[in-house]
Structures are given as C-alpha cells and as structure tokens.
Enzyme design. Sequence first.
Site, PDB file in Angstrom:
ATOM      1  N   CYS A  53      -1.640   5.324 -16.879  1.00  0.00           N
ATOM      2  CA  CYS A  53      -0.398   4.726 -16.370  1.00  0.00           C
ATOM      3  C   CYS A  53      -0.641   3.500 -15.503  1.00  0.00           C
ATOM      4  CB  CYS A  53       0.382   5.757 -15.561  1.00  0.00           C
ATOM      5  SG  CYS A  53       0.597   7.349 -16.366  1.00  0.00           S
ATOM      6  N   CYS A  55       2.794   5.098 -12.282  1.00  0.00           N
ATOM      7  CA  CYS A  55       2.858   6.546 -12.477  1.00  0.00           C
ATOM      8  C   CYS A  55       3.979   7.103 -11.601  1.00  0.00           C
ATOM      9  CB  CYS A  55       1.511   7.164 -12.133  1.00  0.00           C
ATOM     10  SG  CYS A  55       1.244   8.833 -12.787  1.00  0.00           S
ATOM     11  N   ASP A  56       4.340   8.352 -11.821  1.00  0.00           N
ATOM     12  CA  ASP A  56       5.581   8.912 -11.279  1.00  0.00           C
ATOM     13  C   ASP A  56       5.813   8.633  -9.797  1.00  0.00           C
ATOM     14  OD1 ASP A  56       5.767   9.871 -13.810  1.00  0.00           O
ATOM     15  OD2 ASP A  56       5.801  11.988 -13.275  1.00  0.00           O
ATOM     16  N   LYS A  57       4.834   8.911  -8.949  1.00  0.00           N
ATOM     17  CA  LYS A  57       5.040   8.767  -7.502  1.00  0.00           C
ATOM     18  C   LYS A  57       4.790   7.356  -7.014  1.00  0.00           C
ATOM     19  CE  LYS A  57       5.857  13.038  -7.833  1.00  0.00           C
ATOM     20  NZ  LYS A  57       5.459  13.125  -9.249  1.00  0.00           N
ATOM     21  N   CYS A  89       3.913   7.535 -19.437  1.00  0.00           N
ATOM     22  CA  CYS A  89       4.457   8.388 -20.493  1.00  0.00           C
ATOM     23  C   CYS A  89       5.691   7.736 -21.115  1.00  0.00           C
ATOM     24  CB  CYS A  89       4.813   9.758 -19.935  1.00  0.00           C
ATOM     25  SG  CYS A  89       3.387  10.653 -19.289  1.00  0.00           S
ATOM     26  N   GLU A 111       4.778  20.313  -9.630  1.00  0.00           N
ATOM     27  CA  GLU A 111       5.573  20.110 -10.840  1.00  0.00           C
ATOM     28  C   GLU A 111       5.050  21.068 -11.900  1.00  0.00           C
ATOM     29  OE1 GLU A 111       6.540  15.962 -12.066  1.00  0.00           O
ATOM     30  OE2 GLU A 111       5.165  16.437 -13.696  1.00  0.00           O
ATOM     31  N   SER A 171       8.804  18.327 -14.227  1.00  0.00           N
ATOM     32  CA  SER A 171       8.548  17.012 -14.783  1.00  0.00           C
ATOM     33  C   SER A 171       9.812  16.468 -15.422  1.00  0.00           C
ATOM     34  CB  SER A 171       7.446  17.116 -15.842  1.00  0.00           C
ATOM     35  OG  SER A 171       7.388  15.959 -16.634  1.00  0.00           O
TER      36      SER A 171
END
Length: 577
Positions: free
Chosen positions: A54, A127-129, A199, A449, A475
């Site tokens: 990512c 990435c997510d965070k 993703c 998660e 998620s």
Amino acid sequence: MSGKKSKPLHSRVTTDGLDRTPHRAFLRGMGLDDEAIAKPFIGVVTTAGETTPCVMNLAPQAKAAKAGVEAAGGTPREFTTISVSDGLSMNHQGMKFSLISREVIADSVELVVRGHAYDGIIGFGGCDKNLPGIMMGMVRCNVPSVFIYGGSALPGTWKGKDVSVLDSYEAVGAVMTGEMSLEEIDELERVCLPTIGACAGQFTANTMGMVSEVLGMAPLGSSMIPGIYEERFEVAKKAGDIVMQGVLGDGPLPRDLITRKSLENASAVVAATGGSTNAGLHIPAIAHEAGIRFTLDDVAEVFDRTPLIANLKPGGLYHAKDVYDVGGVPVLLKEMLKGGYLHGDCLTVDGQTLSEALAAAPDPDGQVFLAKEDAFSETGGVVVLKGNLCPDGALLKVAGLKSLIHKGPALVFESEEDCMAVIRDRAYAEGSVIVVRNEGPKGGPGMREMLGVTAIIYGQGMGEKVALLTDGRFSGATRGMCIGYASPEAASGGPIGLIQTGDIIRIDGGARTIDVKISDAEMAERRKNWTPPDASKLAGAQQKYAATVGPANLGAVTHAGNVQWEVEEPVDSGNIK
C-alpha cells in the site's frame, strides 16, 4: 470562509536573526543556500516503506510534490512516518498495534512540523490508518496542507473475473469446507494482488480516500487514480502549487475545510458507497482535531438520510479502478449534490466551493455509480445500531445483506484467538450470535480488526447464517451480519461485557436496534460481579494508549482536541537574516 495569510511565516523563527546562526548552519549542511533558506519551508511527509504494498508507491509521488513546491517558490523538506499494515497484522496480536499507529502518525506529523516550524504540509498515505492519521496531523497543525492518497492496486484476474486480496481471505474458509482445493487457493494467492497499491475494493483505504476529497483536504478526482498510473505524478506536482498558494496567498487552512457541514458530507460519501465501517471511527477523530464534537450519532443521522448509489466491493461488483474509469469521485459527488445529499457551499482544497468545482463532472455511468432515482436503497450502506446491548451505538454494514434481521443465542468469547479456534473447527451452530469482547480501544488495547474471522465464516458459507458482534473493529472488506465498535466496550463496563453464552440477542438493521433479552434487574446483578480487566502487564505503546484512549463512538482519540498553534515571532537579535 478562507484561511488567513500565513505571514509571518512559521519557519522564520528558525532562520532569522543572529542567534539563528547555528540553525542556518544545519540548513546549509543539508545543501540549502541563501535563496532556499529565504523561502517558505514545506514538510512533505509519507508513510513510504516496505511494510506493505500500500505504501511502496509513495516515495516517487513525494518526489513529484517536492518538484511542485520548488517550482512554486518553496523549499520542500521530506520526512517519513510509520505504517502498520492491517493485512499483515491481521488475525494475530500484531493487529492491536494498527489503530494505535493512527495516533502515532498524527503525533509524528505534529512533532516534526511544529518542531521544525514548517509553513505547510503535503502528506501522502496509502494504508488504512495512514489516511486519517496524516489528515488528523494536518488539522492539528492547521497550516496550509494538501493530502494525497497514494492510490489502490489494480485488481487481479482469476478464472475470468476480477479479484482482490479479499477473495484470498474468503478462500481460506472455502478450503476448510472443501469447496476449494489447495491448488486453487495457491493460484488465487499469486494473482489477487498483482501490483503495489492499497486494497482495490471499497475498504477502509479507498473509503477514506474518497472522504479526503469531499472534506476538501485532497484535490478532487485524485483518490481513485490507480496507484501505478503516472497520472499521479502530475497530481502530486499540482499539490505543491496548491500548498504554496495557501502559504503565500489566501487558500483555506485545514480548519476552514473541516466543518460540521464537510463532516456530514464525508459521512454521506461513506453511506452512498457502502464504505468501510472504520470511517465511523476516523471521521469523528478528524473532527476532534478541529475542536468539533462529531460523534457516531452524528454519523448515523447522515447515514440514514443518504441513499446507496455505488456498486462497489465488497457489497457490490466493482473496484477502485472501475471508479477511475467512469470519471472518479466527482461523478459520485455531483449526483449526490444534485439530490441534495451534500452541502455544496463547503470549500475544496484550492478554495473553490464544492458546487463550483463539480460543475463540469460527468453524469453517473449507471453501473459503477447509479442515478439517485435508481438507488440500491434509500438509506446508506452502513447503519448505527442502538439498544440495551450497545447503548452508545455499534456499526453494521448492510450493503449487500439479504436479510437485515437476525435473532439467536450468544456464543461468547473473551478474545479473537478463542473465537478463531472454534471457527477453524466449525464448532459453532447456524443461528448463533458470535460475541468477541475485550477487543475495544481500551480493552485490546488497540481495537483489533477481525477480517480473518469474518472472511473465514463467509468462506465457510455461514456469512449470513450467523451474526458476529464485537467491541473490536471490522475491516472495510468485511461482509455478512457483522456488528462492530460496540460502545461502551467491555473494558469500560459496557453491556457486551456482561452477557453470557445462551443469552438471546436480536439484531434489526432496518429498525437500527440491537438488544439482548435479559431484564434490567438481571443486567444490574451481573454488573455487581464484573471486574475491569487487569492492565498491570501492559507496557510500551499499549500502556500509554490504554491510559489515554477514549470510546469508539467518539473516535477512539487520545487527547483533548483542538490543539492551537500560534505563529511565533522571530526574535530580532541582530542584523543577520
């Protein structure tokens, strides 16, 4: 409303005056000359590294942003911060450090930008965070800022269809039931993530990428450009020009952009796309940095008035690249604006109003994005449930669900590991409500998660035959009857910590309710015997996080909010500049 001119510049406190001779020496040690030292200093921060695909495309984009800053009359200063991959930390103790990393990212942006007195920020997250963490740091510092999401990976192709890493998670459960062979899952593993980038579905990274655009923190149309497309370099270079306009002119500051209206817009985009439930944590946390109380209840109110008009994975059919191919996020926003689901007077990063900026956006294609009249549902793809089991709320993604009602006996686990052992053995019954507690922000600590658990359940063909409830997170790739973020959490004495295996739980996504069928008297009696978890063995980052983190419905934040930073005037201690 527009921001004030950033004059005098923050950076002059490190460059001007006789007693700043050593400071200038340090700057010269980095190769800066008189001309560079005299210009505004712009921090260019990324989470680049080799921790996850990512973030592996962020460093080249940062280089382009630095070129944009230089061309616009600034001096860029590149630095990096951490990234913890949800994918690689999933389904083990490492996941407890993912949400904590959001706070560390925000803190590290503040520390460098304030410590070095930079005049502006360009931030790249992948990435997510990373995405909310960097935006939180920008709002906290409140200097001219531009956020750029690094972009998602291209989907893979397997057996003639597009696939993403989500398919590999769910395939694990299919192998356990004999519906997929080991040879097939090996093939899938090798093709489902063919490029670097985040993703590909409407999971947390892509959800927050869209949020960054509608909040005005990112240029419109930037987030859904695939992570490997060279078009990203032009966007990054343009970010340098935009941030310099903010420093030298009248561009909006982050707290001009983060308003109650723009936060409602952000919540609406999550609902309209069936986006990640994690946005219910991150939007209140971004609001908190601006001193705005915007809770899960506020998010829920917007969810309930916003139709689902995007056909995106995991509840739908399409990936981020498909969004890019039909015109990007502006297509969605223009249709939402036409329907009255957005506030058009909110500002964008370059100072235009949202209405002005979206005027030329194309109409929906009818497949990836639908016209508002053809919405999949009249309310959003994510709902907030309340009841005696979750008085302060819990989140359920309803996009793609066949049934919104589930009733069954609780099967209670004290941790994700305990639950996973039973799931692997398929030692659970159809109709159960699987409860995983002590995984909240404080109780984890770190709020894990649970895509590993939910994907296996789905892969075993039980995705809508059981429900799963937790005070941990899910998620954005999770699907099925999965309820997370239960508040108050078990570690704070919430009802989820008091229920027992066999208690009957009823969930109604349509009515927005979640209740356990025990009396108030019985609940009070159980509470008498409850003891808080023992935190004496915690150390390091977890110890500090558990001691400061707030509840999930308020964003799981770790400070009081609305940090102020005034321009510090340089001291004239001589004639040397």
